[in-house]
Design a protein around this motif. Structure first.
Motif, PDB file in Angstrom:
ATOM      1  N   GLN A 170       0.824  -1.213   0.000  1.00  0.00           N
ATOM      2  CA  GLN A 170       0.000   0.000   0.000  1.00  0.00           C
ATOM      3  C   GLN A 170       0.855   1.260   0.000  1.00  0.00           C
ATOM      4  N   LEU A 171       1.970   1.254   0.708  1.00  0.00           N
ATOM      5  CA  LEU A 171       2.858   2.414   0.682  1.00  0.00           C
ATOM      6  C   LEU A 171       3.466   2.591  -0.707  1.00  0.00           C
ATOM      7  N   LEU A 172       3.905   1.510  -1.314  1.00  0.00           N
ATOM      8  CA  LEU A 172       4.513   1.587  -2.642  1.00  0.00           C
ATOM      9  C   LEU A 172       3.540   2.129  -3.688  1.00  0.00           C
ATOM     10  N   SER A 173       2.270   1.794  -3.556  1.00  0.00           N
ATOM     11  CA  SER A 173       1.272   2.136  -4.567  1.00  0.00           C
ATOM     12  C   SER A 173       0.421   3.341  -4.193  1.00  0.00           C
ATOM     13  N   HIS A 174       0.749   4.028  -3.108  1.00  0.00           N
ATOM     14  CA  HIS A 174       0.001   5.199  -2.637  1.00  0.00           C
ATOM     15  C   HIS A 174      -1.456   4.857  -2.326  1.00  0.00           C
ATOM     16  N   ARG A 175      -1.649   3.688  -1.752  1.00  0.00           N
ATOM     17  CA  ARG A 175      -2.996   3.253  -1.391  1.00  0.00           C
ATOM     18  C   ARG A 175      -3.127   3.024   0.126  1.00  0.00           C
ATOM     19  N   SER A 176      -2.290   3.710   0.888  1.00  0.00           N
ATOM     20  CA  SER A 176      -2.322   3.535   2.340  1.00  0.00           C
ATOM     21  C   SER A 176      -3.287   4.484   3.026  1.00  0.00           C
ATOM     22  N   GLY A 177      -3.599   5.608   2.397  1.00  0.00           N
ATOM     23  CA  GLY A 177      -4.410   6.639   3.036  1.00  0.00           C
ATOM     24  C   GLY A 177      -3.598   7.622   3.852  1.00  0.00           C
ATOM     25  N   ALA A 178      -2.262   7.532   3.797  1.00  0.00           N
ATOM     26  CA  ALA A 178      -1.414   8.417   4.591  1.00  0.00           C
ATOM     27  C   ALA A 178      -1.477   9.850   4.073  1.00  0.00           C
ATOM     28  N   TRP A 221      -6.251  10.753   8.897  1.00  0.00           N
ATOM     29  CA  TRP A 221      -5.971   9.711   7.907  1.00  0.00           C
ATOM     30  C   TRP A 221      -7.011   9.827   6.799  1.00  0.00           C
ATOM     31  N   LEU A 222      -6.594   9.631   5.551  1.00  0.00           N
ATOM     32  CA  LEU A 222      -7.448   9.987   4.416  1.00  0.00           C
ATOM     33  C   LEU A 222      -8.514   8.942   4.107  1.00  0.00           C
ATOM     34  N   PHE A 223      -8.173   7.659   4.223  1.00  0.00           N
ATOM     35  CA  PHE A 223      -9.153   6.609   3.937  1.00  0.00           C
ATOM     36  C   PHE A 223      -8.633   5.292   4.485  1.00  0.00           C
ATOM     37  N   GLU A 224      -9.495   4.307   4.531  1.00  0.00           N
ATOM     38  CA  GLU A 224      -9.114   2.981   4.989  1.00  0.00           C
ATOM     39  C   GLU A 224      -8.035   2.418   4.066  1.00  0.00           C
ATOM     40  N   PRO A 225      -6.921   1.946   4.610  1.00  0.00           N
ATOM     41  CA  PRO A 225      -5.835   1.441   3.762  1.00  0.00           C
ATOM     42  C   PRO A 225      -6.312   0.429   2.726  1.00  0.00           C
ATOM     43  N   GLY A 226      -5.866   0.631   1.497  1.00  0.00           N
ATOM     44  CA  GLY A 226      -6.173  -0.288   0.415  1.00  0.00           C
ATOM     45  C   GLY A 226      -7.445  -0.002  -0.344  1.00  0.00           C
ATOM     46  N   THR A 227      -8.202   1.043   0.051  1.00  0.00           N
ATOM     47  CA  THR A 227      -9.500   1.292  -0.574  1.00  0.00           C
ATOM     48  C   THR A 227      -9.483   2.419  -1.606  1.00  0.00           C
ATOM     49  N   ASP A 228      -8.387   3.159  -1.720  1.00  0.00           N
ATOM     50  CA  ASP A 228      -8.370   4.303  -2.629  1.00  0.00           C
ATOM     51  C   ASP A 228      -6.914   4.625  -2.967  1.00  0.00           C
ATOM     52  N   PHE A 229      -6.725   5.663  -3.789  1.00  0.00           N
ATOM     53  CA  PHE A 229      -5.395   6.109  -4.195  1.00  0.00           C
ATOM     54  C   PHE A 229      -5.247   7.587  -3.881  1.00  0.00           C
ATOM     55  N   THR A 230      -4.219   7.949  -3.139  1.00  0.00           N
ATOM     56  CA  THR A 230      -3.837   9.337  -2.933  1.00  0.00           C
ATOM     57  C   THR A 230      -2.321   9.406  -2.843  1.00  0.00           C
ATOM     58  N   TYR A 231      -1.734  10.168  -3.743  1.00  0.00           N
ATOM     59  CA  TYR A 231      -0.280  10.278  -3.788  1.00  0.00           C
ATOM     60  C   TYR A 231       0.222  10.922  -2.503  1.00  0.00           C
ATOM     61  N   SER A 232       1.191  10.270  -1.862  1.00  0.00           N
ATOM     62  CA  SER A 232       1.682  10.758  -0.580  1.00  0.00           C
ATOM     63  C   SER A 232       3.171  10.487  -0.437  1.00  0.00           C
ATOM     64  N   ASN A 233       3.946  11.544  -0.164  1.00  0.00           N
ATOM     65  CA  ASN A 233       5.372  11.382   0.104  1.00  0.00           C
ATOM     66  C   ASN A 233       5.632  10.607   1.379  1.00  0.00           C
ATOM     67  N   THR A 234       4.682  10.636   2.297  1.00  0.00           N
ATOM     68  CA  THR A 234       4.879  10.031   3.605  1.00  0.00           C
ATOM     69  C   THR A 234       5.230   8.551   3.511  1.00  0.00           C
ATOM     70  N   GLY A 235       4.538   7.842   2.639  1.00  0.00           N
ATOM     71  CA  GLY A 235       4.767   6.404   2.530  1.00  0.00           C
ATOM     72  C   GLY A 235       6.204   6.055   2.195  1.00  0.00           C
ATOM     73  N   TYR A 236       6.832   6.859   1.347  1.00  0.00           N
ATOM     74  CA  TYR A 236       8.204   6.533   0.934  1.00  0.00           C
ATOM     75  C   TYR A 236       9.236   6.927   1.981  1.00  0.00           C
ATOM     76  N   VAL A 237       8.945   7.918   2.810  1.00  0.00           N
ATOM     77  CA  VAL A 237       9.816   8.177   3.951  1.00  0.00           C
ATOM     78  C   VAL A 237       9.750   7.001   4.919  1.00  0.00           C
ATOM     79  N   VAL A 238       8.551   6.478   5.144  1.00  0.00           N
ATOM     80  CA  VAL A 238       8.402   5.316   6.018  1.00  0.00           C
ATOM     81  C   VAL A 238       9.116   4.106   5.433  1.00  0.00           C
TER      82      VAL A 238
END
Length: 424
Positions: A170-178, A221-238
């Motif tokens: 989910q972090l790789l694909s920007h589908r985490s909701g972060a 948090w933007l949405f339940e993980p895995g349910t949508d797509f939102t581009y987020s730099n946060t995931g790649y820092v993690v």
């Protein structure tokens, strides 16, 4: 086109860059830079997709610039496109097209705002979010080694850093909701949101990865993980933090040994300090005529973007990277296939650290790569599925004003570059 001194204090009644769109005080019909940059981080990606569509339409309509005996015409057209961007307001441009038949390199403009040295094709620049493809390669190498799977949760590796249930895939694909950390992290360093001077000063300060993640977690948090797509730099820092946790090495060291060296990227690095080394296209932000124009980003601190966007590189190195990635030189081909397969197709056909756009030369096929946008630089790299046809560009002088048409149209360069990869 006028350019002001490099450290002009720019005070505006609207916090053009630093205030979130939800709280900015603006006239009803006014669009702030945060509306354009903060709320829509896929804007450049959509421009790239538009360029691919336009190039495909021209190619299929028989209006492509390339013909079997038109090498001189091709080169002249690409040179003119590079110069056109500088005439339109870019500070410096470097671009490269490579096919089995030819290699073209072009550059125009200056290496730095209000400085004389001219730009050259081999100059380095900040590649922004193209860094994500490189970090994604490291992550998939760990998957290949059996350290992780795409379903491995962040909680298993870094307890308490993100909400339970967020996975590597989910972090790789920007589908985490972060939520994205950039705006809240900067606002932590700004006492007067109406001061553009303070905003740019914040870009020069040091940030730690935990600070960046905490800034993101200060937002809902933007949405339940895995349910949508939102581009987020946060995931790649993690993801960078996770890589360091399991390997005991810095992301910088991992990239040098496991990406840059095997892909022959001799002029690429993940810097940890401000400043530039050697021939470099220094970023510059255009804040609008009302704010007296330009601001030099020579002292930008790479820690603000960290493993989400701090790499510096050249067009040749970027092409070497994308070709090495898609052809399986860096990651097992079966895992590369997973990286190239989109997890989202609504706004952007994004896979795992890579997105795709239609290949204008081969109907039904795709080009793969990424783009990157810092506050003063734009970067793009794309390759055909076989790694044989590639384009890459770095452009300094980014429009962050409220006027979306204040400077050049990047697709005036990207469309002819894409067409130049189409052989008859």
């Amino acid at each position: 086109m006028f350019r002001t001194a490099r450290r002009t204090a720019l005070m505006t009644t609207v916090a053009v860059l630093a205030v979130p769109a939800a709280t900015a005080t603006a006239a009803p019909d006014e669009t702030t830079a945060v509306d354009r940059l903060g709320d829509d981080p896929t804007e450049l990606s959509r421009l790239v997709a538009d360029a691919a569509a336009e190039a495909a339409a021209r190619q299929q309509g028989g209006r492509a610039m390339r013909a079997p005996d038109s090498q001189q015409t091709l080169t002249a057209g690409l040179d003119a496109a590079v110069s056109g961007l500088v005439e339109g307001g870019a500070v410096g441009v470097t671009a490269r097209v490579e096919t089995p038949e030819t290699v073209w390199r072009g550059a125009d403009g200056d290496r730095e705002l209000d400085h004389a040295p001219p730009a050259h094709p081999q100059d380095r620049f900040r590649v922004g979010s193209i860094t994500k493809s490189m970090v994604a390669a490291l992550v998939m190498q760990e998957v290949e080694r059996g350290t992780w799977t795409l379903e491995t949760s962040v909680e298993e590796v870094l307890p308490g850093v993100l909400p339970d249930g967020v996975t590597i895939g989910q972090l790789l694909s920007h589908r985490s909701g972060a939520p994205d950390f950039v705006t809240p992290a900067i606002l932590e360093r700004v006492s007067d949101p109406s001061s553009v001077e303070q905003f740019f000063d914040a870009l020069e300060q040091d940030y730690t990865d935990p600070e960046l993640v905490e800034a993101a977690r200060s937002l809902p948090w933007l949405f339940e993980p895995g349910t949508d797509f939102t581009y987020s730099n946060t995931g790649y820092v993690v993801l960078g933090m996770m890589l360091e946790e399991v390997t005991g090495r810095s992301v910088e060291s991992l990239l040098e040994d496991r990406v840059f060296a095997p892909a022959s990227m001799r002029h690429t690095e993940l810097p940890d300090e401000p400043g530039t080394k050697g021939p470099f296209l220094v970023g510059a932000a255009y804040t609008g005529a009302q704010g007296e124009g330009w601001y030099n980003l020579d002292a930008q601190d790479p820690s603000l973007f960290s493993s989400a966007g701090a790499v510096t590189s050249t067009t040749e190195d970027l092409e070497d990277f994308t070709a090495a990635l898609v052809t399986g030189d860096l990651v097992d081909p079966a895992l590369v296939e997973q990286m190239l397969t989109p997890r989202s197709v609504e706004s952007l056909e994004y896979g795992l650290g890579v997105y795709r756009v239609p290949d204008p030369c081969e109907p039904g096929e795709y080009l793969y790569g990424h783009d990157g946008a810092t506050f003063g630089t734009l970067a793009i790299t794309l390759t055909s599925a076989d790694g044989e046809r590639q384009v890459a560009a770095g452009i300094t002088g980014r429009n962050v004003s409220a006027d979306p048409e204040a400077l050049y149209d990047i697709n005036d360069l990207l469309v002819p570059m894409l067409l130049a990869t189409c052989s008859s």
